[in-house]
Design a protein around this motif. Structure first.
Motif, PDB file in Angstrom:
ATOM      1  N   ALA A  67       0.469  -1.708  -0.222  1.00 56.00           N
ATOM      2  CA  ALA A  67      -0.299   0.076  -0.251  1.00 56.00           C
ATOM      3  C   ALA A  67       1.135   1.330   0.157  1.00 56.00           C
ATOM      4  O   ALA A  67       1.888   1.495   0.764  1.00 56.00           O
ATOM      5  N   GLY A  68       1.151   1.990  -1.031  1.00 56.77           N
ATOM      6  CA  GLY A  68       1.675   2.946  -1.106  1.00 56.77           C
ATOM      7  C   GLY A  68       0.577   4.904  -1.386  1.00 56.77           C
ATOM      8  O   GLY A  68      -0.964   4.389  -2.036  1.00 56.77           O
ATOM      9  N   PRO A  69       1.116   5.632  -1.839  1.00 53.67           N
ATOM     10  CA  PRO A  69       0.116   6.586  -2.147  1.00 53.67           C
ATOM     11  C   PRO A  69       0.191   6.732  -3.642  1.00 53.67           C
ATOM     12  O   PRO A  69       0.257   5.742  -3.998  1.00 53.67           O
ATOM     13  N   GLN A  70      -0.539   7.348  -4.281  1.00 55.93           N
ATOM     14  CA  GLN A  70      -0.754   7.460  -5.529  1.00 55.93           C
ATOM     15  C   GLN A  70       0.983   7.381  -6.214  1.00 55.93           C
ATOM     16  O   GLN A  70       1.082   8.775  -5.801  1.00 55.93           O
ATOM     17  N   ALA A  71       0.423   7.032  -7.235  1.00 60.98           N
ATOM     18  CA  ALA A  71       1.386   7.113  -7.950  1.00 60.98           C
ATOM     19  C   ALA A  71       1.660   8.864  -9.084  1.00 60.98           C
ATOM     20  O   ALA A  71       2.063   7.894 -10.344  1.00 60.98           O
ATOM     21  N   ASP A  72       2.121   9.779  -9.073  1.00 58.59           N
ATOM     22  CA  ASP A  72       2.123  10.678  -8.854  1.00 58.59           C
ATOM     23  C   ASP A  72       3.318  12.132  -9.457  1.00 58.59           C
ATOM     24  O   ASP A  72       2.906  12.763  -9.595  1.00 58.59           O
ATOM     25  N   HIS A  73       3.588  10.705  -9.073  1.00 58.72           N
ATOM     26  CA  HIS A  73       5.827  11.347  -9.233  1.00 58.72           C
ATOM     27  C   HIS A  73       5.996  10.065 -10.208  1.00 58.72           C
ATOM     28  O   HIS A  73       6.147   9.287 -10.083  1.00 58.72           O
ATOM     29  N   GLY A  74       7.039  10.684  -9.866  1.00 56.55           N
ATOM     30  CA  GLY A  74       8.102   9.534 -10.625  1.00 56.55           C
ATOM     31  C   GLY A  74       8.797   8.507 -10.370  1.00 56.55           C
ATOM     32  O   GLY A  74       9.356   7.057 -10.488  1.00 56.55           O
ATOM     33  N   TRP A  75       8.974   9.254  -8.595  1.00 62.96           N
ATOM     34  CA  TRP A  75       9.780   8.506  -8.310  1.00 62.96           C
ATOM     35  C   TRP A  75       8.655   7.219  -7.455  1.00 62.96           C
ATOM     36  O   TRP A  75       9.022   6.741  -7.374  1.00 62.96           O
ATOM     37  N   ASN A  97      -2.262  -5.040  -4.871  1.00 63.59           N
ATOM     38  CA  ASN A  97      -1.316  -3.564  -4.252  1.00 63.59           C
ATOM     39  C   ASN A  97      -2.576  -2.816  -4.297  1.00 63.59           C
ATOM     40  O   ASN A  97      -3.678  -3.940  -4.463  1.00 63.59           O
ATOM     41  N   THR A  98      -2.919  -2.361  -3.621  1.00 62.93           N
ATOM     42  CA  THR A  98      -4.272  -1.266  -3.421  1.00 62.93           C
ATOM     43  C   THR A  98      -3.877  -0.050  -4.397  1.00 62.93           C
ATOM     44  O   THR A  98      -3.473  -0.736  -5.150  1.00 62.93           O
ATOM     45  N   GLN A 110      -8.068   1.550   2.935  1.00 64.24           N
ATOM     46  CA  GLN A 110      -6.949   0.111   1.648  1.00 64.24           C
ATOM     47  C   GLN A 110      -6.513  -0.709   2.411  1.00 64.24           C
ATOM     48  O   GLN A 110      -6.305  -2.165   2.649  1.00 64.24           O
ATOM     49  N   ILE A 111      -5.795   0.122   3.890  1.00 64.90           N
ATOM     50  CA  ILE A 111      -5.497  -0.897   4.751  1.00 64.90           C
ATOM     51  C   ILE A 111      -6.096  -1.783   5.350  1.00 64.90           C
ATOM     52  O   ILE A 111      -5.617  -2.800   4.906  1.00 64.90           O
ATOM     53  N   GLU A 112      -6.676  -1.096   5.576  1.00 63.71           N
ATOM     54  CA  GLU A 112      -8.109  -2.247   6.420  1.00 63.71           C
ATOM     55  C   GLU A 112      -8.302  -3.527   5.887  1.00 63.71           C
ATOM     56  O   GLU A 112      -8.507  -4.286   6.205  1.00 63.71           O
ATOM     57  N   THR A 113      -8.255  -3.386   4.504  1.00 67.34           N
ATOM     58  CA  THR A 113      -9.250  -3.823   3.634  1.00 67.34           C
ATOM     59  C   THR A 113      -8.200  -5.125   3.183  1.00 67.34           C
ATOM     60  O   THR A 113      -8.369  -6.448   3.465  1.00 67.34           O
TER      61      THR A 113
END
Length: 356
Positions: A67-75, A97-98, A110-113
């Motif tokens: 689980a991570g943040p939205q991939a709105d950044h190259g890194w 993956n979430t 999402q993590i609780e799921t």
């Protein structure tokens, strides 16, 4: 080097043995374990191949929630790719993956799921470490080990292991590189284009940079602007720096994504009297360093390969499996990646790891 994490005291997780590093690290451990001081390339190669094979040999099946943040950044996009690609190398790993979100409430949901699905191990890169500490604690109390990636939770009880980059070291190495380039210049001036100031990591990067510059009495940091890790903010904040400072000798930019915007502002202003050092290690910046025809002369790595290392550790926790060459029976409480400085002299070595 800064200590980022301590072993959590939670009694709810049983002891887990071992650690699986990336294959290169495993080979290095085995090589340093030889009793002879003389190099034996053939033997070292055989040992590394054996370690690679042993590490990837299928074992107990492990389901890893990622689980991570939205991939709105190259890194961040590279983080997702590294985690997925690493998991695909293991026949015994199933990765769940979430969708990723920058909204803390949504990411918590999402993590609780994933917790309710009873995954074996969780890898979490929180959009906000403080805000997501509670859900990390919930997973640990449910008996699910947590690998906390990059942005650290507020409590060490919210994770079993922290994996991340060395933010202080990133600033320190950027400062030392710039210092060495300017050490013979009288009254040298540097400016800093920082990342998001609300994030603790930004403060750590700035502190490392400032501490390094203290070693050079001829250098003064004359300006600092905080951007938001985006191309747009990088362009606008760099334009402000250029307007405020008619000349300077070096620029350190915390993030290669926002650096794209900074480069635009520099080009529009027609300025080239300084050297620029980036941060993170994008392919775009490495290509520019290799071409050596712009102000970009170096970048300090913040490797997205930390996600692959997190998958290695998660698999190890799920299987209780170790690797020869490591004396400790437990995986470490933290794993911090080194922030190497990439220049024209070594860029070919790092180009394959550059992210888009």
């Amino acid at each position: 080097m800064r200590k980022i994490a301590r072993t959590p005291s939670s009694p709810l997780l049983s002891s887990r043995r071992g650690l699986i590093f990336g294959t290169a690290a495993a080979g290095a451990l085995l090589a340093t374990g030889c009793t002879s001081n003389e190099s034996n390339d053939e033997s070292d190669s055989e040992n590394k191949q054996a370690a690679d094979t042993d590490d990837k040999k299928p074992g107990k099946k492990v389901t890893i929630g990622f689980a991570g943040p939205q991939a709105d950044h190259g890194w961040l996009n590279a983080i997702n790719d590294q985690g997925k690609q690493r998991a695909e190398e293991y026949e015994d790993v199933t990765l769940v993956n979430t969708e990723g979100s920058n909204d803390t409430a949504q990411q918590i949901g999402q993590i609780e799921t994933l917790i309710n699905k009873k995954v074996d191990v969780l890898v979490i890169l929180p959009a906000d470490g403080k805000a997501l500490t509670r859900v990390g604690l919930k997973a640990m109390r449910a008996g699910i080990p947590v690998i906390n990636l990059d942005r650290v939770f507020n409590s060490p009880q919210a994770y079993r292991c922290y994996v991340g980059g060395d933010n202080y070291g990133m600033g320190l190495n950027a400062g030392h590189y710039i210092g060495e380039q300017l050490k013979d210049k009288k009254n040298a001036k540097v400016v800093e284009l920082a990342g998001t100031d609300s994030l603790e990591l930004t403060g750590q990067r700035t502190k490392g940079f400032d501490d390094a510059l203290k070693n050079y009495s001829n250098i003064k940091k004359v300006a600092r602007q905080s951007a938001e890790f985006t191309v747009e903010s990088g362009q606008s904040k760099m334009a402000e720096l250029l307007q405020a400072e008619s000349s300077f000798d070096a620029l350190w930019n915390h993030d290669d994504d926002q650096g794209v915007g900074a480069e635009r502002a520099i080009k529009q202003a027609g300025r080239d009297e300084f050297i620029m050092v980036g941060g993170a290690g994008s392919k775009h910046v490495m290509d520019a360093i290799k071409a050596d025809n712009t102000v970009l002369k170096a970048t300090v790595l913040y490797p997205p390969t930390m996600a692959a290392s997190a998958i290695d550790l998660a698999r190890a926790l799920g299987q209780g499996k170790g690797v020869s060459g490591l004396a400790s029976l437990e995986i470490p409480a933290s794993l911090t990646l080194y922030s190497a400085v990439v220049t024209k002299d070594n860029v070919d070595e790092y180009l394959p790891s550059g992210f888009s």
